[in-house]
Design an enzyme around this catalytic site. Structure first.
Site, PDB file in Angstrom:
ATOM      1  N   ARG A  94       0.833  -1.202   0.000  1.00  6.07           N
ATOM      2  CA  ARG A  94       0.000   0.000   0.000  1.00  6.07           C
ATOM      3  C   ARG A  94       0.870   1.256   0.000  1.00  6.07           C
ATOM      4  O   ARG A  94       0.572   2.228  -0.709  1.00  6.07           O
ATOM      5  CB  ARG A  94      -0.923   0.009   1.217  1.00  6.07           C
ATOM      6  CG  ARG A  94      -1.724   1.292   1.330  1.00  6.07           C
ATOM      7  CD  ARG A  94      -2.657   1.309   2.518  1.00  6.07           C
ATOM      8  NE  ARG A  94      -3.393   2.576   2.555  1.00  6.07           N
ATOM      9  CZ  ARG A  94      -4.450   2.804   3.319  1.00  6.07           C
ATOM     10  NH1 ARG A  94      -4.885   1.855   4.125  1.00  6.07           N
ATOM     11  NH2 ARG A  94      -5.054   3.974   3.295  1.00  6.07           N
TER      12      ARG A  94
ATOM     13  N   ASN B 144     -10.705  -4.250  -1.322  1.00  5.03           N
ATOM     14  CA  ASN B 144     -10.599  -3.197  -2.330  1.00  5.03           C
ATOM     15  C   ASN B 144      -9.659  -3.584  -3.472  1.00  5.03           C
ATOM     16  O   ASN B 144      -8.743  -4.369  -3.266  1.00  5.03           O
ATOM     17  CB  ASN B 144     -10.078  -1.915  -1.666  1.00  5.03           C
ATOM     18  CG  ASN B 144     -11.162  -1.195  -0.904  1.00  5.03           C
ATOM     19  OD1 ASN B 144     -12.288  -1.078  -1.376  1.00  5.03           O
ATOM     20  ND2 ASN B 144     -10.829  -0.717   0.294  1.00  5.03           N
TER      21      ASN B 144
ATOM     22  N   CYS C 149     -19.188  -2.105   0.938  1.00  6.95           N
ATOM     23  CA  CYS C 149     -18.341  -0.969   1.311  1.00  6.95           C
ATOM     24  C   CYS C 149     -19.002  -0.276   2.492  1.00  6.95           C
ATOM     25  O   CYS C 149     -20.225  -0.339   2.653  1.00  6.95           O
ATOM     26  CB  CYS C 149     -18.199  -0.007   0.132  1.00  6.95           C
ATOM     27  SG  CYS C 149     -17.181   1.452   0.484  1.00  6.95           S
TER      28      CYS C 149
ATOM     29  N   HIS D  88     -16.590   3.700  -4.267  1.00  7.64           N
ATOM     30  CA  HIS D  88     -15.691   4.835  -4.031  1.00  7.64           C
ATOM     31  C   HIS D  88     -15.875   5.949  -5.061  1.00  7.64           C
ATOM     32  O   HIS D  88     -14.972   6.751  -5.273  1.00  7.64           O
ATOM     33  CB  HIS D  88     -14.231   4.389  -3.947  1.00  7.64           C
ATOM     34  CG  HIS D  88     -13.919   3.638  -2.696  1.00  7.64           C
ATOM     35  ND1 HIS D  88     -12.648   3.231  -2.358  1.00  7.64           N
ATOM     36  CD2 HIS D  88     -14.722   3.217  -1.677  1.00  7.64           C
ATOM     37  CE1 HIS D  88     -12.682   2.597  -1.198  1.00  7.64           C
ATOM     38  NE2 HIS D  88     -13.931   2.575  -0.774  1.00  7.64           N
TER      39      HIS D  88
ATOM     40  N   TYR E   9     -14.258  10.165  -1.364  1.00  2.00           N
ATOM     41  CA  TYR E   9     -13.343   9.795  -2.445  1.00  2.00           C
ATOM     42  C   TYR E   9     -13.474  10.708  -3.659  1.00  2.00           C
ATOM     43  O   TYR E   9     -12.593  10.714  -4.517  1.00  2.00           O
ATOM     44  CB  TYR E   9     -13.566   8.340  -2.853  1.00  2.00           C
ATOM     45  CG  TYR E   9     -13.133   7.375  -1.786  1.00  2.00           C
ATOM     46  CD1 TYR E   9     -11.818   6.923  -1.731  1.00  2.00           C
ATOM     47  CD2 TYR E   9     -14.020   6.932  -0.810  1.00  2.00           C
ATOM     48  CE1 TYR E   9     -11.405   6.063  -0.732  1.00  2.00           C
ATOM     49  CE2 TYR E   9     -13.616   6.075   0.198  1.00  2.00           C
ATOM     50  CZ  TYR E   9     -12.307   5.640   0.235  1.00  2.00           C
ATOM     51  OH  TYR E   9     -11.896   4.799   1.231  1.00  2.00           O
TER      52      TYR E   9
END
Length: 428
Positions: A90, A144, A164, A194, A247
């Site tokens: 990440r 995700n 989500c 998102h 987002y």
């Protein structure tokens, strides 16, 4: 009922345990299996899970294993909450896009594509193994990028629904601001995972019939508070008469976000530090509640969303209003400007047959254009994840509205492949 959690060593899992304990009547689980390849981490998390359930007097047997086949065998539902490559991957996803002036984020833009490329094959392999040992199990995907991963699962014929926590977080937040019962607050939530907007807010009765739209009142009385939460100008909400998800700031304030990321560091660094602290807390043999620090980890209300979704899939309860939940599902004509096989995020009716999206009011061109653009990218991203190849990666990046220039797409492709070789065998 047997519930298995793939990625059960996640620091999220005590949040799920707390929800199972509090909502025992909604979803009566007899056996909870936590599956994770990192046994040391799994044992720390599993011990906290056992203590939390015990504090609630929950009788479920908690099983810890690194064997997915054994853990999923005979399960009624399997939750996927994987992070392939861990926080280290990440951190890379959120770093190298900044070199090209692009936002560094793990679920959208170039970083989101990197995550999809390494995640989709692993999830599909896990799903095939689940299908062999639990052919009737529902797979609930919290991994995700949820929209892309859910489409991969559905395309492969799995009994899957994407989940989500954005919608339920808005629901709980709005309910508190409006002083109404959260389980009766229905959102007109539309878009892709998102990439969503709240276009209306209604209190529904036991049969699911909606009352008047409360969004104008919410914006008038609490617009500044909500704007601070989503980090977008309050005037933007007034002009659109919507509440964009957090987002959307990556699209509506891209350059400002990039500038801030270059100065303050990535969210990945913060999350990694939180995870280290959480894992230390989990080692405390007296800890039998989810720590306050977990709220800073993200995933607020994940447990409540997961419990409600799985309960509806299992046919538990008779409340019609409770069967309508936001989920990631096939489009099937709901958004006429998208292909039927696209995965959208809207209110859906959940029952033992799965999730069926409910009709939505027409989507205006401002939102529809961006939804269609990102949906096209997601189709190309899934193709790259399934088949590999530099050209597919480049094409997906070129299609993304946060990239969109061939020279930047070329540079991002090189950086993605260099950073991701450990998890992309075809790129070595």
């Amino acid at each position: 009922m047997k519930l298995a959690v793939v990625g059960g060593g996640s620091t999220y899992t005590p949040e799920l345990a707390d929800g199972l304990g509090r909502l025992r009547e909604t979803l009566p689980v007899d056996e909870l299996v936590l599956v994770d390849p990192v046994l040391e981490r799994l044992e720390s998390v599993g011990a906290v899970v056992r203590r939390i359930l015990a504090r609630y007097g929950h009788p479920a047997r908690v099983v810890l294993t690194d064997d997915l086949d054994a853990g999923a065998e005979g399960a009624d539902a399997v939750l996927f909450q994987l992070r392939v490559g861990g926080q280290q991957a990440r951190a890379q996803d959120e770093a190298w896009p900044l070199d090209c002036g692009c936002v560094g984020q793990e679920t959208t833009g170039a970083g989101g594509l990197a995550k999809a490329l390494r995640t989709v094959p692993v999830v599909l392999d896990a799903a095939e193994r689940v299908r062999r040992v639990a052919p009737q199990a529902w797979i609930v995907d919290f991994t995700n990028p949820v929209g892309i991963v859910t489409r991969a699962l559905l395309d492969a014929g799995h009994r899957a629904v994407g989940l989500c926590n954005v919608a339920i977080t808005f629901q709980r937040r709005f309910a508190a601001l409006l002083d109404v019962a959260p389980d009766r607050l229905r959102l007109d939530h539309v878009g892709l995972n998102h990439l969503t907007w709240e276009r209306g807010i209604h209190v529904v009765d036991d049969l699911g019939a909606p009352g008047p739209d409360l969004l104008p009142r919410l914006l008038a009385e609490h617009g500044a508070t909500i704007a601070a939460d989503i980090e977008l100008p309050v005037d933007l909400m007034y002009r659109q008469n919507t509440v964009p998800s957090y987002y959307l700031r990556y699209f509506y304030a891209h350059d400002a976000v990039v500038s801030a990321q270059r100065h303050t560091g990535s969210r990945a660094e913060e999350v990694a530090a939180i995870e280290r602290e959480l894992l230390e807390l989990y080692k405390d043999p007296t800890l039998d509640t989810k720590p306050e620090l977990l709220e800073r980890r993200g995933g607020a209300y994940y447990s409540e969303a997961a419990v409600a979704l799985v309960a509806a899939l299992m046919g538990k309860g008779t409340d019609e209003a409770a069967r309508v939940q936001v989920a990631d599902v096939r489009n099937n004509g709901i958004l006429p400007f998208l292909p039927d096989d696209a995965v959208i995020e809207v209110q859906s009716r959940i029952d033992a047959n799965g999730a069926t999206p409910l009709p939505v009011a027409p989507v205006g061109p401002l939102q529809a254009g961006l939804i269609a653009h990102v949906a096209a990218y997601e189709e190309l991203a899934l193709d790259a994840a399934l088949h590999g190849g530099r050209d597919r990666v480049f094409t997906a990046l070129l299609a993304h509205p946060l990239v969109g220039q061939y020279d930047i797409a070329e540079s991002l492709t090189d950086r993605l492949l260099a950073a991701g070789k450990e998890h992309l065998p075809w790129a070595r």
